[in-house]
Design an enzyme around this catalytic site. Structure first.
Site, PDB file in Angstrom:
ATOM      1  N   SER A 182       0.831  -1.208   0.000  1.00  0.00           N
ATOM      2  CA  SER A 182       0.000   0.000   0.000  1.00  0.00           C
ATOM      3  C   SER A 182       0.863   1.255   0.000  1.00  0.00           C
ATOM      4  CB  SER A 182      -0.859   0.064   1.263  1.00  0.00           C
ATOM      5  OG  SER A 182      -1.700  -1.036   1.357  1.00  0.00           O
TER       6      SER A 182
HETATM    7  N1  SAH Z   1       0.993  -5.817   4.165  1.00  0.00           N
HETATM    8  C1  SAH Z   1       1.814  -6.101   2.994  1.00  0.00           C
HETATM    9  C2  SAH Z   1       1.090  -5.913   1.672  1.00  0.00           C
HETATM   10  C3  SAH Z   1      -0.031  -6.856   1.524  1.00  0.00           C
HETATM   11  S1  SAH Z   1      -0.537  -7.208  -0.120  1.00  0.00           S
HETATM   12  C4  SAH Z   1       3.100  -5.306   3.002  1.00  0.00           C
HETATM   13  O1  SAH Z   1       3.320  -4.512   3.921  1.00  0.00           O
HETATM   14  O2  SAH Z   1       3.904  -5.514   2.090  1.00  0.00           O
HETATM   15  C5  SAH Z   1      -1.747  -8.412   0.345  1.00  0.00           C
HETATM   16  C6  SAH Z   1      -1.162  -9.768   0.699  1.00  0.00           C
HETATM   17  O3  SAH Z   1      -2.209 -10.590   1.189  1.00  0.00           O
HETATM   18  C7  SAH Z   1      -0.571 -10.493  -0.510  1.00  0.00           C
HETATM   19  O4  SAH Z   1       0.762 -10.802  -0.244  1.00  0.00           O
HETATM   20  C8  SAH Z   1      -1.438 -11.743  -0.624  1.00  0.00           C
HETATM   21  O5  SAH Z   1      -0.715 -12.885  -1.039  1.00  0.00           O
HETATM   22  C9  SAH Z   1      -1.942 -11.914   0.799  1.00  0.00           C
HETATM   23  N2  SAH Z   1      -3.156 -12.720   0.949  1.00  0.00           N
HETATM   24  C10 SAH Z   1      -4.205 -12.843   0.109  1.00  0.00           C
HETATM   25  N3  SAH Z   1      -5.136 -13.682   0.625  1.00  0.00           N
HETATM   26  C11 SAH Z   1      -4.655 -14.100   1.819  1.00  0.00           C
HETATM   27  C12 SAH Z   1      -5.159 -14.990   2.832  1.00  0.00           C
HETATM   28  N4  SAH Z   1      -6.324 -15.616   2.707  1.00  0.00           N
HETATM   29  N5  SAH Z   1      -4.395 -15.189   3.926  1.00  0.00           N
HETATM   30  C13 SAH Z   1      -3.190 -14.561   4.070  1.00  0.00           C
HETATM   31  N6  SAH Z   1      -2.677 -13.729   3.163  1.00  0.00           N
HETATM   32  C14 SAH Z   1      -3.399 -13.495   2.039  1.00  0.00           C
END
Ligand code: SAH
Length: 204
Positions: free
Chosen positions: A46
């Site tokens: 983000s």
């Molecule tokens: N917080 C992160 C960015 C998140 S992007 C940072 O600081 O870089 C969203 C992430 O959620 C992605 O890596 C994706 O693979 C993960 N994601 C999607 N569905 C998910 C689930 N059911 N459980 C855990 N992670 C998930």
């Protein structure tokens, strides 16, 4: 700060954690712009404003146990680790979970635990959590996360499909208070078969 973040601790953490370490190397020169960026595996980190806003909403004082769903690059986890005692973070994509775990270790964080798994299930072994932050978007708030939120705890989560509403939930005397904050756009929260089965069982 210019966009209205007031919590000094949050601003200090954003100032301290080197965002260029967490993004794909071809966009590292953009790491200090207020913009989302790719982190590999088709996922994005983000923009710093949203990271700061969501973190501020958790109102961390330093002693909380925090759960993050969607580790991604590990950047948000690092910000949380600057502000509180224990951080647990769950990522469904194994390469991202491994990469984030290695980077956070290299950077010296000892208060973050990374798990590869489905965030729909939370992390029951370490519940309850004083704060939960979800950085991928489910269509509905997962029941397991509500259950794993401590009394007095705060949950920040984007809810919806294409565009989402950023919501803040607070558990007070066993009841949930919900506030809708701003429209946001996150990658969808994936559901694997196992978690669907678990949820269906919970529903009966
Ligand atoms: N917080 C992160 C960015 C998140 S992007 C940072 O600081 O870089 C969203 C992430 O959620 C992605 O890596 C994706 O693979 C993960 N994601 C999607 N569905 C998910 C689930 N059911 N459980 C855990 N992670 C998930």
């Amino acid at each position: 700060e210019a966009r209205g973040i007031k919590d000094k601790g949050v601003l200090a953490a954003i100032g301290k954690v080197e965002r260029h370490r967490f993004v794909s190397s071809n966009v590292a020169h953009l790491a200090y712009e207020d913009t989302p960026l790719p982190i590999g595996e088709g996922q994005t980190i983000s923009q710093p404003y949203i990271v700061a806003l969501m973190t501020e909403l958790l109102q961390l004082k330093g002693s909380e146990r925090v759960l993050e769903i969607g580790t991604g690059s590990g950047y948000q986890a690092a910000i949380l680790a600057e502000l509180t005692k224990e951080v647990y973070t769950v990522e469904i994509r194994e390469p991202l979970a491994r990469q984030a775990e290695a980077l956070l270790k290299e950077l010296g964080y000892k208060n973050i635990q990374v798990k590869c798994g489905d965030g729909y299930l939370g992390w029951p072994e370490f519940a309850p959590f004083d704060a939960i932050i979800v950085t991928c978007a489910p269509e509905d708030i997962p029941q397991s996360l509500i259950e794993q939120l401590a009394e007095g705890g705060r949950l920040v989560i984007p809810v919806g499909t294409h565009w989402q509403e950023l919501k803040l939930l607070q558990k007070k005397e066993g009841r949930l208070l919900t506030a809708n904050l701003i429209p946001v756009r996150f990658v969808p929260m994936l559901r694997n078969k196992m978690s669907v089965t678990d949820d269906e069982q919970e529903g009966h």
